[in-house]
Structure formats: structure tokens, C-alpha cells
Design a protein around this motif. Structure first.
Motif, PDB file in Angstrom:
ATOM      1  N   THR A  95       0.878  -1.150   0.036  1.00  0.00           N
ATOM      2  CA  THR A  95       0.168   0.030   0.007  1.00  0.00           C
ATOM      3  C   THR A  95       0.771   1.248   0.018  1.00  0.00           C
ATOM      4  O   THR A  95       1.703   1.439   0.973  1.00  0.00           O
ATOM      5  CB  THR A  95      -0.991  -0.035   1.169  1.00  0.00           C
ATOM      6  OG1 THR A  95      -1.916  -1.065   1.196  1.00  0.00           O
ATOM      7  CG2 THR A  95      -2.077   1.105   1.177  1.00  0.00           C
ATOM      8  N   CYS A 116      -1.005  -1.472  -4.516  1.00  0.00           N
ATOM      9  CA  CYS A 116      -2.234  -0.513  -4.216  1.00  0.00           C
ATOM     10  C   CYS A 116      -1.894   0.862  -3.964  1.00  0.00           C
ATOM     11  O   CYS A 116      -1.251   1.012  -2.843  1.00  0.00           O
ATOM     12  CB  CYS A 116      -2.989  -1.314  -2.954  1.00  0.00           C
ATOM     13  SG  CYS A 116      -4.329   0.017  -2.686  1.00  0.00           S
ATOM     14  N   VAL A 118      -2.482   4.801  -3.631  1.00  0.00           N
ATOM     15  CA  VAL A 118      -3.205   5.953  -3.459  1.00  0.00           C
ATOM     16  C   VAL A 118      -2.506   7.448  -3.473  1.00  0.00           C
ATOM     17  O   VAL A 118      -1.396   7.460  -3.117  1.00  0.00           O
ATOM     18  CB  VAL A 118      -3.787   6.134  -1.835  1.00  0.00           C
ATOM     19  CG1 VAL A 118      -4.694   7.388  -1.549  1.00  0.00           C
ATOM     20  CG2 VAL A 118      -4.451   4.693  -1.569  1.00  0.00           C
ATOM     21  N   ARG A 131      -7.106  10.553 -11.284  1.00  0.00           N
ATOM     22  CA  ARG A 131      -8.332   9.454 -11.038  1.00  0.00           C
ATOM     23  C   ARG A 131      -8.516   8.982 -12.207  1.00  0.00           C
ATOM     24  O   ARG A 131      -9.022   7.681 -12.683  1.00  0.00           O
ATOM     25  CB  ARG A 131      -9.613  10.258 -10.402  1.00  0.00           C
ATOM     26  CG  ARG A 131      -9.491  10.389  -9.015  1.00  0.00           C
ATOM     27  CD  ARG A 131     -10.640  11.434  -8.361  1.00  0.00           C
ATOM     28  NE  ARG A 131     -10.289  11.425  -6.819  1.00  0.00           N
ATOM     29  CZ  ARG A 131     -11.051  12.444  -6.030  1.00  0.00           C
ATOM     30  NH1 ARG A 131     -12.009  13.304  -6.918  1.00  0.00           N
ATOM     31  NH2 ARG A 131     -11.026  12.574  -4.924  1.00  0.00           N
ATOM     32  N   CYS A 136      -7.216   4.939  -9.523  1.00  0.00           N
ATOM     33  CA  CYS A 136      -6.897   4.934  -8.089  1.00  0.00           C
ATOM     34  C   CYS A 136      -7.647   5.885  -7.266  1.00  0.00           C
ATOM     35  O   CYS A 136      -8.152   6.961  -7.818  1.00  0.00           O
ATOM     36  CB  CYS A 136      -5.457   5.268  -7.998  1.00  0.00           C
ATOM     37  SG  CYS A 136      -4.449   4.227  -8.827  1.00  0.00           S
ATOM     38  N   ASP A 137      -7.691   5.499  -6.098  1.00  0.00           N
ATOM     39  CA  ASP A 137      -8.231   6.552  -4.999  1.00  0.00           C
ATOM     40  C   ASP A 137      -7.037   7.868  -4.919  1.00  0.00           C
ATOM     41  O   ASP A 137      -5.797   7.586  -4.949  1.00  0.00           O
ATOM     42  CB  ASP A 137      -8.296   6.091  -3.582  1.00  0.00           C
ATOM     43  CG  ASP A 137      -9.613   5.131  -3.418  1.00  0.00           C
ATOM     44  OD1 ASP A 137     -10.309   5.219  -4.399  1.00  0.00           O
ATOM     45  OD2 ASP A 137      -9.667   4.356  -2.732  1.00  0.00           O
ATOM     46  N   TRP A 139      -6.845  11.700  -3.134  1.00  0.00           N
ATOM     47  CA  TRP A 139      -7.334  12.604  -1.845  1.00  0.00           C
ATOM     48  C   TRP A 139      -6.999  13.991  -2.333  1.00  0.00           C
ATOM     49  O   TRP A 139      -5.940  14.122  -2.759  1.00  0.00           O
ATOM     50  CB  TRP A 139      -6.703  12.060  -0.669  1.00  0.00           C
ATOM     51  CG  TRP A 139      -7.284  10.798  -0.441  1.00  0.00           C
ATOM     52  CD1 TRP A 139      -8.093   9.913  -0.815  1.00  0.00           C
ATOM     53  CD2 TRP A 139      -6.561   9.846   0.531  1.00  0.00           C
ATOM     54  NE1 TRP A 139      -8.265   8.751  -0.190  1.00  0.00           N
ATOM     55  CE2 TRP A 139      -7.018   8.641   0.530  1.00  0.00           C
ATOM     56  CE3 TRP A 139      -5.545  10.123   1.532  1.00  0.00           C
ATOM     57  CZ2 TRP A 139      -6.796   7.743   1.520  1.00  0.00           C
ATOM     58  CZ3 TRP A 139      -4.981   8.874   2.133  1.00  0.00           C
ATOM     59  CH2 TRP A 139      -5.680   7.699   2.268  1.00  0.00           C
TER      60      TRP A 139
END
Length: 252
Positions: A95, A116, A118, A131, A136-137, A139
Motif C-alpha cells: 500500500t 495498491c 493512493v 483519477r 486509483c483513489d 485525495w
């Protein structure tokens, strides 16, 4: 020295109580608030500059015939990605937080490798582009208002990112990145090196740390150095403007 800070606090509208002037912990909190207040105007301008960069990139990307060399893979950072992944001591998939991810180039690289990933970026335009490009996520957060989960990531990739954080705000931001790593997690950083100059350049804010200053910031935040190197590889030091470094959050 505290008298100077007390006067500065009054100027900035921070009221210090008797306990604040006698408690070391309270003093530290007040000093942190002073630093964040003084960094806030810089940060606001930096956010606007980053947003302009995102809009300009999006406009150029929308006209590939006029800008044929502009792609998400126009700069090779495979050495940096490999440096991060090599030192993470858990089994994949990992991650990964791509800090200041821009339009998603490195997010795509991490997901292609099976991890994974972010993303995090302060510019709304870059968040949307990342995105769309990666799935992917991503933020939308800026470096003065991070809201990160505790002990969540195996690694953080901060490529050409942390030098944009004003020095007043950097200690707090590094502590937040330390907190969002799992014990034993790894942070990679790459910054243009200098002699600790700080200020505006071409509409972007930057702090050009030397190695010793950067080591102090990272150590104060709780990180342990694994390695550092200069980029681009294979060139004389005077032609290597980038300082790359890899850091671990201790297990205990």
C-alpha cells in the motif's frame, strides 16, 4: 527567546495563558501554532501556484498535436521507485501513498507493478486527472491540512514534492507522514538540493535543502536514514541537482 515568541504570539492574536508560558508541552503547541500561522500565507500562494501549474498542464495535455512530448511518462523516475520498493520489508502487494501525485504518472507505475497506490495532491485539476488516468483513489489535501489514516501505508513516494513545503510547516508535515506509515514503513524523498535557500521561483515556492539540513528534519520527525544518492545517475556531482533519500519508520 520565549519573550520574542510571546510578543510574536500577541501580534498574531494568540493568547498565552500562565500555564502556556510555564509548561514545556504548552510552549511547544504555541510555537507550532506560530509556525503554522506564519506559513499559512505562503501556503495559500503556493496552492494557487500549484493550481495554475495543474491548469496549464491540463491545457497542454488537451492539445497533444501542439505538445507531442507532454505525456505522463516524460520523466524517468524508475530509479526512485525501485529505491522505495527495494527497502520495504513486507510481501507485496504494498500500500503506497504517492504524495503530491500530480496527474498520476507514478500512480500508474505502482499499479502496473501490482501494488495498491493512493494519490494525494492539493490541486483539484490534478486530482481529477490522476483519477481518470489511473482509476486509483486520489485525495485532495494540501500540506498544511493533511488528514491521513494512522499506520496505514507500507511506503510513501514523495518525488519532487516536499521541497515545496515551507520550512515552518515541514516538521509538522513530516511527523504526519511518519504517523501514517506502518512500523517499518519506508519514505522516499527527492528534492532539488541547494544551500538551504527558501523562496519563490517561477511562481512556485521552494526550499533547497542541503543533505545535513534534510537529515536533521527527517531525524527530528522520527525517521532513520537508509540511503541517499544524487540524480541524474552517472553524471559529475555538479550536474546532479537532485538529492534522493530513503528513510524508515522504526518498528519500535
Amino acid at each position: 527567546m520565549w519573550r520574542v515568541r510571546e510578543e510574536a504570539a500577541t501580534t498574531l492574536g494568540i493568547r498565552l495563558t500562565k500555564s502556556a508560558t510555564t509548561s514545556r508541552r504548552a510552549r511547544s503547541r504555541c510555537i507550532g501554532r506560530l509556525a503554522e500561522r506564519s506559513a499559512s500565507p505562503i501556503a495559500a500562494c503556493a496552492r494557487r501556484g500549484h493550481a495554475r501549474s495543474a491548469s496549464a498542464f491540463a491545457s497542454r495535455a488537451a492539445c497533444p498535436r501542439r505538445h507531442p512530448r507532454l505525456t505522463l511518462t516524460d520523466h524517468d523516475v524508475t530509479q526512485n521507485i525501485a529505491a522505495l520498493l527495494h527497502h520495504i520489508e513486507v510481501e507485496p502487494p504494498l500500500t503506497i501513498l504517492d504524495f503530491d501525485c500530480g496527474p498520476g504518472r507514478d500512480l500508474k507505475a505502482f499499479t502496473t507493478l501490482g501494488h495498491c497506490a493512493v494519490g494525494l495532491d492539493g490541486a483539484e485539476r490534478f486530482v481529477a486527472m490522476a483519477r481518470d488516468a489511473t482509476g486509483c483513489d486520489v485525495w485532495q489535501q494540501d500540506f498544511l491540512h493533511l488528514d491521513l489514516p494512522a499506520a496505514h501505508f507500507d511506503g510513501i513516494f514523495a518525488n519532487a514534492a516536499l521541497f515545496h513545503v515551507p520550512s515552518q510547516a515541514l516538521p509538522r508535515g513530516l511527523r504526519q507522514l511518519h504517523a501514517t506509515l506502518k512500523p517499518g514503513g519506508v519514505l522516499f524523498s527527492s528534492n532539488p538540493r541547494g544551500t538551504n535557500q527558501e523562496g519563490w521561483s517561477h511562481g512556485r515556492y521552494g526550499v533547497f535543502h542541503d543533505l545535513e539540513a534534510w537529515r536533521r528534519y527527517m531525524a527530528d520527525a522520527g525517521f532513520v536514514e537508509i540511503e541517499h544518492y544524487y540524480r541524474p545517475a552517472g553524471l559529475p556531482r555538479e550536474r546532479q541537482p537532485w538529492l534522493a533519500s530513503v528513510w524508515r519508520k522504526p518498528v519500535a
